[in-house]
Design a protein around this motif. Structure first.
Motif, PDB file in Angstrom:
ATOM      1  N   GLN A 455     -57.186  50.651  15.215  1.00  0.00           N
ATOM      2  CA  GLN A 455     -57.448  51.666  14.329  1.00  0.00           C
ATOM      3  C   GLN A 455     -58.613  51.229  13.331  1.00  0.00           C
ATOM      4  O   GLN A 455     -59.431  52.153  13.028  1.00  0.00           O
ATOM      5  N   GLY A 456     -58.517  49.751  13.034  1.00  0.00           N
ATOM      6  CA  GLY A 456     -59.623  49.306  12.497  1.00  0.00           C
ATOM      7  C   GLY A 456     -61.114  49.745  13.035  1.00  0.00           C
ATOM      8  O   GLY A 456     -62.277  50.039  12.364  1.00  0.00           O
ATOM      9  N   ALA A 457     -61.160  49.419  14.408  1.00  0.00           N
ATOM     10  CA  ALA A 457     -62.430  49.636  14.865  1.00  0.00           C
ATOM     11  C   ALA A 457     -62.885  51.386  15.215  1.00  0.00           C
ATOM     12  O   ALA A 457     -64.047  51.628  14.872  1.00  0.00           O
ATOM     13  N   GLU A 459     -62.062  53.430  12.657  1.00  0.00           N
ATOM     14  CA  GLU A 459     -62.499  54.012  11.136  1.00  0.00           C
ATOM     15  C   GLU A 459     -63.940  53.289  10.841  1.00  0.00           C
ATOM     16  O   GLU A 459     -64.691  53.842  10.384  1.00  0.00           O
ATOM     17  N   GLU A 460     -64.042  52.008  11.491  1.00  0.00           N
ATOM     18  CA  GLU A 460     -65.495  51.655  11.305  1.00  0.00           C
ATOM     19  C   GLU A 460     -66.501  52.329  12.080  1.00  0.00           C
ATOM     20  O   GLU A 460     -67.528  52.357  11.396  1.00  0.00           O
ATOM     21  N   LYS A 461     -66.293  52.778  13.280  1.00  0.00           N
ATOM     22  CA  LYS A 461     -67.393  53.641  13.914  1.00  0.00           C
ATOM     23  C   LYS A 461     -67.058  54.900  13.917  1.00  0.00           C
ATOM     24  O   LYS A 461     -67.764  55.718  14.349  1.00  0.00           O
ATOM     25  N   LYS A 462     -66.082  55.456  12.734  1.00  0.00           N
ATOM     26  CA  LYS A 462     -65.866  57.024  12.637  1.00  0.00           C
ATOM     27  C   LYS A 462     -65.640  57.650  13.991  1.00  0.00           C
ATOM     28  O   LYS A 462     -66.352  58.888  14.158  1.00  0.00           O
ATOM     29  N   THR A 463     -64.671  57.079  14.901  1.00  0.00           N
ATOM     30  CA  THR A 463     -64.833  57.526  16.227  1.00  0.00           C
ATOM     31  C   THR A 463     -63.634  58.593  16.256  1.00  0.00           C
ATOM     32  O   THR A 463     -62.463  58.180  15.633  1.00  0.00           O
ATOM     33  N   ASN A 496     -66.216  51.087  21.701  1.00  0.00           N
ATOM     34  CA  ASN A 496     -67.410  50.078  21.487  1.00  0.00           C
ATOM     35  C   ASN A 496     -68.651  50.817  21.982  1.00  0.00           C
ATOM     36  O   ASN A 496     -69.829  50.657  21.633  1.00  0.00           O
ATOM     37  N   GLU A 500     -71.708  55.980  16.816  1.00  0.00           N
ATOM     38  CA  GLU A 500     -71.009  56.302  15.423  1.00  0.00           C
ATOM     39  C   GLU A 500     -70.751  57.840  15.540  1.00  0.00           C
ATOM     40  O   GLU A 500     -71.680  58.752  15.563  1.00  0.00           O
ATOM     41  N   SER A 549     -70.996  43.270  20.845  1.00  0.00           N
ATOM     42  CA  SER A 549     -69.831  43.760  20.504  1.00  0.00           C
ATOM     43  C   SER A 549     -68.620  42.753  20.555  1.00  0.00           C
ATOM     44  O   SER A 549     -67.370  43.057  20.206  1.00  0.00           O
TER      45      SER A 549
END
Length: 593
Positions: A455-457, A459-463, A496, A500, A549
């Motif tokens: 979930q963190g990754a 939200e970070e990349k708005k995927t 990865n 974004e 990455s």
């Protein structure tokens, strides 16, 4: 051979016939001579009797009385008697009138007695008065010690001829019966000799047709029996040897056919005479199209022709590494050597090709692996060493800079830890030192659990991550930790390598026996030339971005081994700039754990 008995019998027939004819003539001549001798003796005896009667009757001087005496012998015996004086004048005759008869002085038998003074005279000739052959015997007529005439007795040979004809007929019957019995015996003997020979010839003919189970069955004795036993021993030896040769040939054929190395044989004329299945595969042609072809045509693919020619010329072994680039690159370890026949005479060249393409590829992978591991370890170690030495020198007095350096050292040490841990895990997986803990799993629920970890990754990349419908359970048998690691790696890679705001989709499909896990993204994609190598250790399509990455370059290699440990398969479809799709196929039931 089937008429040998006839030839043997015919030879004996002719021999017996010749012997029979010769015997017939000899016996006929002997019998005729014997009969003639008997007749001569009989004539002499009767002539002597008449001479004695004339002497006793003293009627020599009385012609009429002498004629009456001689006339008395006309009927009782079938002989003719004639009395002549010393001048050959006929004095008396038992059958004719002496007055009308010619002088007999010129008769041979009379001359023998009257002129030659022989004890008797003999002659066989044709009688003009009787008109058939006669035998004449003459004896001297003696009176008072002087020869006063001759007494001649004669007999028709017609009696002898009739007797001889009867004897010849009887002799012919006897000899004919003897010939017939001899012919029958000869035929039986020839058949008894040739019958076992026919059997032997039939057996040898079957042996010539490679029927080595045939044997001679005969009760013949002697040399024929010994020959039959020798033929049977020869057939048994041939059968044993041929069985051994066939077994050796089958073994050799099986060995050559199942060899992973390509084998080809070129005869002294430069024509291909033998080729195994591996060589057909290497040359991408069926052997029916290559057998009998010149080696220049067959060997052009791997440039073998010069090497084959060199073996023919120098009669020495050749070892070379050859290449082929169609339809794809192959590297071959080629061994060429002459092969010899009887008398160590060169009969051709044998070519053996070992496919070392995979070996060379693995060698390159190993070399790349060592270089990659060295490179991957060198970067964080260099960073840790450099920043730690800077801190230890006391040159950095700023607290903020110190914390920044310490954070870099901490991050690089974690990166080293992940790299070492992945290497150890990959090594254990490859050595099968991490047994699977199999249990029934809900793959849908596991996918949702992994999404929470990521979930963190996300939200970070708005995927945007699309997951399977949670109400639709998909079960299979597997190791939860290993399957979690597979999903985590594949979905994490999708996040990865997606720009974004991009999208990643995880979907599940199932049939009777398998479950398909599909991870799709619309990221940067993978170049076509890199697709065959993405599962290699430390292989990166974009090294700078991959290292940035935080990846170790071992994730997909671990994923591939974990999938294979579950007896599954992984496929990848990608186009550069359009995205990538990983398709994982796993069996629902692990039959062989």
């Amino acid at each position: 051979m089937k008429r040998l008995w006839f030839r043997i019998a015919s030879a004996f027939f002719i021999l017996i016939l010749l012997l029979t004819v010769i015997l017939w003539f000899i016996l006929a001549a002997l019998l005729k001579n014997a009969y003639t001798d008997v007749t001569r003796d009989h004539l002499i005896e009767n002539a002597q009797m008449v001479t004695q009667l004339i002497s006793a009757s003293e009627s020599y001087d009385e012609r009429e009385q002498l004629q009456e005496l001689i006339k008395n012998f006309e009927q009782p015996i079938q002989m003719r008697f004639t009395v002549v004086d010393t001048e050959g004048v006929v004095l008396a005759d038992s059958e004719n009138d002496p007055e009308k008869m010619n002088n007999h002085f010129d008769r041979p038998e009379i001359q023998d007695v009257l002129q030659q003074n022989e004890t008797f005279g003999e002659s066989i000739r044709h009688s003009t008065t009787q008109d058939f052959n006669m035998m004449y015997v003459a004896l001297p007529l003696v009176s008072e010690g002087e020869t006063v005439g001759a007494v001649r007795s004669s007999l028709s040979l017609g009696i002898i001829d009739d007797a001889m004809d009867q004897l010849r007929f009887s002799l012919s019957i006897a000899l004919g019966l003897m010939f017939l019995m001899a012919a029958i015996a000869t035929t039986m003997l020839a058949r008894s000799i040739t019958r076992p020979i026919d059997t032997i010839m039939n057996v040898t003919s079957r042996l010539r047709r490679k029927d080595y189970s045939s044997r001679v069955s005969t009760e013949a004795k002697g040399e024929i029996g010994d020959l039959s036993q020798s033929i049977n021993a020869l057939a048994a030896s041939l059968q044993s040897q041929m069985k051994e040769i066939e077994e050796n040939e089958q073994q050799l054929t099986s060995i050559i056919s199942n060899m992973v190395s390509g084998v080809m044989l070129v005869n002294q004329d430069g024509k291909v005479t033998l080729m195994n299945a591996s060589m057909e595969k290497f040359l991408s042609q069926h052997k029916d199209n290559l057998i009998g072809q010149p080696y220049e045509k067959v060997g052009e693919r791997f440039a073998l022709s010069p090497h084959i020619h060199a073996v023919f010329e120098t009669n020495e072994k050749v070892h070379e590494e050859v290449h082929s680039y169609y339809p794809h690159e192959r590297i071959m370890d080629a061994h060429l050597a002459p092969y010899y026949g009887q008398g160590w005479q060169q009969c051709g060249v044998i070519i053996v090709l070992h496919d070392i393409t995979e070996i060379r590829r693995l060698e390159k992978m190993r070399s790349d692996f060592v270089a990659n591991v060295s490179h991957e370890l060198k970067t964080p170690v260099t960073s840790v060493r450099g920043f730690s030495e800077t801190l230890m020198s006391g040159e950095v007095t700023d607290e903020e800079t110190t914390q920044q350096f310490l954070k870099i050292i901490h991050d690089e040490s974690q990166r080293l830890d992940r790299l070492i841990r992945d290497l150890l895990n990959l090594s254990k997986i490859e050595k099968q030192e991490m047994p699977l803990n199999l249990e029934p799993l809900n793959l849908t629920a596991l996918a949702h659990e992994v999404s929470v970890t990521l979930q963190g990754a996300i939200e970070e990349k708005k995927t945007r991550l699309a997951l399977p419908d949670p109400s639709r359970d998909v079960y299979l048998e597997g190791d939860e930790d290993r399957l979690r690691q597979i999903i985590l790696n594949l979905v994490g890679n999708g996040i990865n390598y997606t720009a974004e705001g991009g999208a990643v989709k995880l979907s599940l499909k199932e049939d009777t026996n398998n479950v398909r896990l599909i991870i799709e993204d619309d990221g940067i994609g993978i170049p076509e030339e890199s697709l065959p190598r993405i599962f290699e250790r430390f292989y990166r399509v974009d090294r700078a971005r991959s290292r940035h990455s935080g990846g170790t370059g071992l994730g997909l290699a671990i994923v591939k081994h974990l999938i294979e440990s579950h007896h599954g398969e992984i496929e990848v479809e990608s186009r550069e700039g359009e995205g990538t799709t990983f398709i994982v196929t796993l069996p629902k039931k692990q039959e062989d754990s």
